[in-house]
Design a protein around this motif. Structure first.
Motif, PDB file in Angstrom:
ATOM      1  N   GLY A  31      -8.770   8.578  -6.388  1.00  0.00           N
ATOM      2  CA  GLY A  31      -7.673   9.449  -6.807  1.00  0.00           C
ATOM      3  C   GLY A  31      -7.230   9.220  -8.238  1.00  0.00           C
ATOM      4  N   LYS A  32      -6.057   9.788  -8.560  1.00  0.00           N
ATOM      5  CA  LYS A  32      -5.570   9.827  -9.938  1.00  0.00           C
ATOM      6  C   LYS A  32      -4.293   9.018 -10.097  1.00  0.00           C
ATOM      7  N   ASN A  80       0.873  -1.173   0.000  1.00  0.00           N
ATOM      8  CA  ASN A  80       0.000   0.000   0.000  1.00  0.00           C
ATOM      9  C   ASN A  80       0.908   1.219   0.000  1.00  0.00           C
ATOM     10  N   VAL A  81       1.032   1.876  -1.143  1.00  0.00           N
ATOM     11  CA  VAL A  81       2.109   2.854  -1.316  1.00  0.00           C
ATOM     12  C   VAL A  81       1.949   4.102  -0.460  1.00  0.00           C
ATOM     13  N   ALA A  82       0.720   4.474  -0.130  1.00  0.00           N
ATOM     14  CA  ALA A  82       0.499   5.693   0.657  1.00  0.00           C
ATOM     15  C   ALA A  82      -0.454   5.409   1.802  1.00  0.00           C
ATOM     16  N   ALA A  83      -0.223   4.303   2.487  1.00  0.00           N
ATOM     17  CA  ALA A  83      -1.187   3.805   3.465  1.00  0.00           C
ATOM     18  C   ALA A  83      -1.430   4.752   4.627  1.00  0.00           C
ATOM     19  N   ASN A  99      -1.135  -1.425  -4.450  1.00  0.00           N
ATOM     20  CA  ASN A  99      -2.232  -0.485  -4.244  1.00  0.00           C
ATOM     21  C   ASN A  99      -1.658   0.908  -4.462  1.00  0.00           C
ATOM     22  N   LEU A 100      -1.917   1.485  -5.619  1.00  0.00           N
ATOM     23  CA  LEU A 100      -1.340   2.764  -6.022  1.00  0.00           C
ATOM     24  C   LEU A 100      -2.239   3.952  -5.681  1.00  0.00           C
ATOM     25  N   THR A 101      -3.173   3.751  -4.765  1.00  0.00           N
ATOM     26  CA  THR A 101      -4.083   4.827  -4.369  1.00  0.00           C
ATOM     27  C   THR A 101      -3.310   5.949  -3.694  1.00  0.00           C
ATOM     28  N   PRO A 102      -3.380   7.166  -4.232  1.00  0.00           N
ATOM     29  CA  PRO A 102      -2.669   8.283  -3.609  1.00  0.00           C
ATOM     30  C   PRO A 102      -3.436   8.815  -2.409  1.00  0.00           C
ATOM     31  N   TYR A 103      -2.756   9.641  -1.639  1.00  0.00           N
ATOM     32  CA  TYR A 103      -3.380  10.267  -0.484  1.00  0.00           C
ATOM     33  C   TYR A 103      -4.078  11.556  -0.896  1.00  0.00           C
ATOM     34  N   SER A 104      -5.323  11.727  -0.473  1.00  0.00           N
ATOM     35  CA  SER A 104      -6.068  12.972  -0.603  1.00  0.00           C
ATOM     36  C   SER A 104      -6.076  13.473  -2.051  1.00  0.00           C
ATOM     37  N   GLY A 122      -0.988   8.143   4.795  1.00  0.00           N
ATOM     38  CA  GLY A 122      -1.255   9.552   4.532  1.00  0.00           C
ATOM     39  C   GLY A 122      -0.075  10.324   4.005  1.00  0.00           C
ATOM     40  N   ALA A 123       0.460   9.898   2.861  1.00  0.00           N
ATOM     41  CA  ALA A 123       1.586  10.596   2.249  1.00  0.00           C
ATOM     42  C   ALA A 123       1.095  11.855   1.563  1.00  0.00           C
ATOM     43  N   ALA A 124       1.436  13.002   2.121  1.00  0.00           N
ATOM     44  CA  ALA A 124       0.980  14.271   1.560  1.00  0.00           C
ATOM     45  C   ALA A 124       1.909  14.720   0.438  1.00  0.00           C
ATOM     46  N   VAL A 125       2.152  13.810  -0.508  1.00  0.00           N
ATOM     47  CA  VAL A 125       2.988  14.067  -1.678  1.00  0.00           C
ATOM     48  C   VAL A 125       2.457  13.229  -2.831  1.00  0.00           C
TER      49      VAL A 125
END
Length: 195
Positions: free
Chosen positions: A149-150, A102-105, A124-129, A107-110
């Motif tokens: 996300g994108k 999970n790449v941004a599990a 799981n390439l789901t980005p944060y926010s 909360g990676a704000a980047v």
């Protein structure tokens, strides 16, 4: 700095370390612990590095060279984030069979950038926010999940292709490539696809 072609299975506790796996490779099999969490708590990786422990509380895993190859061998790997937040230094990521990253599990704000993504596991390439995930090389991994996300595939030029794999898309996938190619990927889900 850890330099070795052996495996390290003890706990590593520090706020920032550099791991150099070199050409022979290095396995981090122990717990990765630190006193806090967030982008300032980083593991900077060079060479061939395998991450074999799912215990990585609060860590950020970044590559520090373009030729680094990071392999995830833990059953479920969910750090603060794993990837490159530098578009000029995208990460090469391999996920082994039966494993999930999970790449941004946490909360990676980047936005996160990847070069080639491969292996028989799940990314799981789901980005944060409101941030995004970018694949600027080729993806041939068996499974990709985009819960929201994108996800941008391509670098706005000729690089970056979604070659194969099963893609569960519940966000938006942008094919950001100036050349036509045939993808063998099977895309499902409720998300959008934009070229």
């Amino acid at each position: 700095t850890l330099n070795s072609n052996a495996s390290i299975f003890g706990a590593v506790t520090h706020s920032a370390i550099t791991v150099d796996g070199g050409a022979s490779g290095l396995t981090l099999g122990g717990a990765m612990l630190n006193g806090s969490a967030g982008a300032g708590y980083g593991v900077y990786m060079k060479g061939n590095v395998t991450l074999a422990s799912a215990t990585n509380i609060g860590w950020v895993f970044r590559n520090s060279t373009a030729d680094a190859v990071i392999t995830v061998a833990a059953t479920t790997f969910s750090p603060w984030f794993i990837g490159s937040d530098n578009p000029l230094l995208p990460m090469n990521l391999v996920v082994n069979s039966g494993k999930t990253v999970n790449v941004a599990a946490s909360g990676a704000a980047v936005s996160l950038y990847y070069n080639n993504i491969s292996g028989s596991g799940t990314a799981n390439l789901t980005p944060y926010s409101s941030y995004s995930t970018y694949v600027v090389g080729d993806s041939s991994i068996a499974n990709i999940t985009l819960s929201s996300g994108k996800l941008y595939v391509g670098n706005g030029s000729t690089g970056g292709q979604l070659l194969s794999g099963a893609v569960a898309n519940n966000g938006t996938i942008y094919f950001n490539n100036t050349v036509d190619y045939t993808s063998a990927a099977v895309i499902s889900g409720t998300g959008a696809i934009i070229k």
